[in-house]
Write a protein that holds these residues in place. Structure first.
Motif, PDB file in Angstrom:
ATOM      1  N   UNK A   1      47.136 -19.416  -0.250  1.00 34.15           N
ATOM      2  CA  UNK A   1      45.932 -19.093  -1.001  1.00 34.15           C
ATOM      3  C   UNK A   1      44.847 -18.688   0.000  1.00 34.15           C
ATOM      4  N   UNK A   2      44.242 -17.510  -0.221  1.00 33.24           N
ATOM      5  CA  UNK A   2      43.194 -16.992   0.661  1.00 33.24           C
ATOM      6  C   UNK A   2      41.957 -16.744  -0.182  1.00 33.24           C
ATOM      7  N   UNK A   3      40.814 -17.201   0.312  1.00 34.18           N
ATOM      8  CA  UNK A   3      39.556 -17.033  -0.394  1.00 34.18           C
ATOM      9  C   UNK A   3      38.510 -16.505   0.573  1.00 34.18           C
ATOM     10  N   UNK A   4      37.684 -15.569   0.115  1.00 34.25           N
ATOM     11  CA  UNK A   4      36.613 -15.057   0.951  1.00 34.25           C
ATOM     12  C   UNK A   4      35.486 -14.532   0.078  1.00 34.25           C
ATOM     13  N   UNK A   5      34.324 -14.339   0.691  1.00 33.91           N
ATOM     14  CA  UNK A   5      33.177 -13.776  -0.003  1.00 33.91           C
ATOM     15  C   UNK A   5      33.046 -12.319   0.430  1.00 33.91           C
ATOM     16  N   UNK A   6      33.008 -11.416  -0.543  1.00 34.70           N
ATOM     17  CA  UNK A   6      32.871  -9.989  -0.263  1.00 34.70           C
ATOM     18  C   UNK A   6      31.426  -9.657   0.074  1.00 34.70           C
ATOM     19  N   UNK A   7      31.183  -8.424   0.532  1.00 34.40           N
ATOM     20  CA  UNK A   7      29.842  -8.001   0.925  1.00 34.40           C
ATOM     21  C   UNK A   7      28.837  -8.102  -0.213  1.00 34.40           C
ATOM     22  N   UNK A   8      29.290  -7.917  -1.447  1.00 31.56           N
ATOM     23  CA  UNK A   8      28.383  -7.986  -2.593  1.00 31.56           C
ATOM     24  C   UNK A   8      28.089  -9.425  -3.022  1.00 31.56           C
ATOM     25  N   UNK A   9      28.634 -10.415  -2.307  1.00 30.69           N
ATOM     26  CA  UNK A   9      28.376 -11.819  -2.583  1.00 30.69           C
ATOM     27  C   UNK A   9      29.367 -12.478  -3.516  1.00 30.69           C
ATOM     28  N   UNK A  10      30.329 -11.717  -4.012  1.00 28.30           N
ATOM     29  CA  UNK A  10      31.309 -12.262  -4.955  1.00 28.30           C
ATOM     30  C   UNK A  10      32.411 -13.000  -4.203  1.00 28.30           C
TER      31      UNK A  10
END
Length: 119
Positions: A52-61
């Protein structure tokens, strides 16, 4: 920048590439992480074919995905419902953040100098 979570078998793990190169593709990064996390934390009672990989994108999502493996090789990525259209941006963001996290200060300086010289 950081990758918020890389999880396999309920173990959060931090790993680095050994050697003088960075991964060029999302799949090679995931293959390396799979090899390191499964090798360090074998658990016979959990499925060992998903990270499972989780990250925050540039738009904040905040976006979470499941990287799937077959015989220890990356075979695909499934994002949470409603985020399928962000797959390429997700993979690029995770790879960029991973490279940023594992790079030494000297490498970061060299990359920034090379980027400035092209303009």
């Amino acid at each position: 920048m950081q990758i918020n979570k890389i999880q396999s078998n309920h173990y959060t793990n931090q790993t680095n590439f050994t050697g003088g190169h960075h991964p060029r593709h999302f799949s090679s990064m995931m293959n390396h992480l799979f090899k390191k996390t499964i090798g360090q934390n074998p658990d016979m009672f959990e499925a060992t074919n998903t990270i499972i990989v989780s990250t925050k994108l540039d738009n904040g999502k905040e976006v979470t995905g499941a990287a799937n493996f077959f015989n220890g090789k990356f075979v695909g990525l499934v994002l949470e419902e409603g985020c399928e259209h962000l797959k390429s941006k997700f993979m690029k963001t995770v790879l960029d953040k991973y490279i940023e996290k594992i790079s030494s200060k000297n490498i970061k300086d060299k990359i920034s100098r090379n980027e400035k010289s092209h303009f």
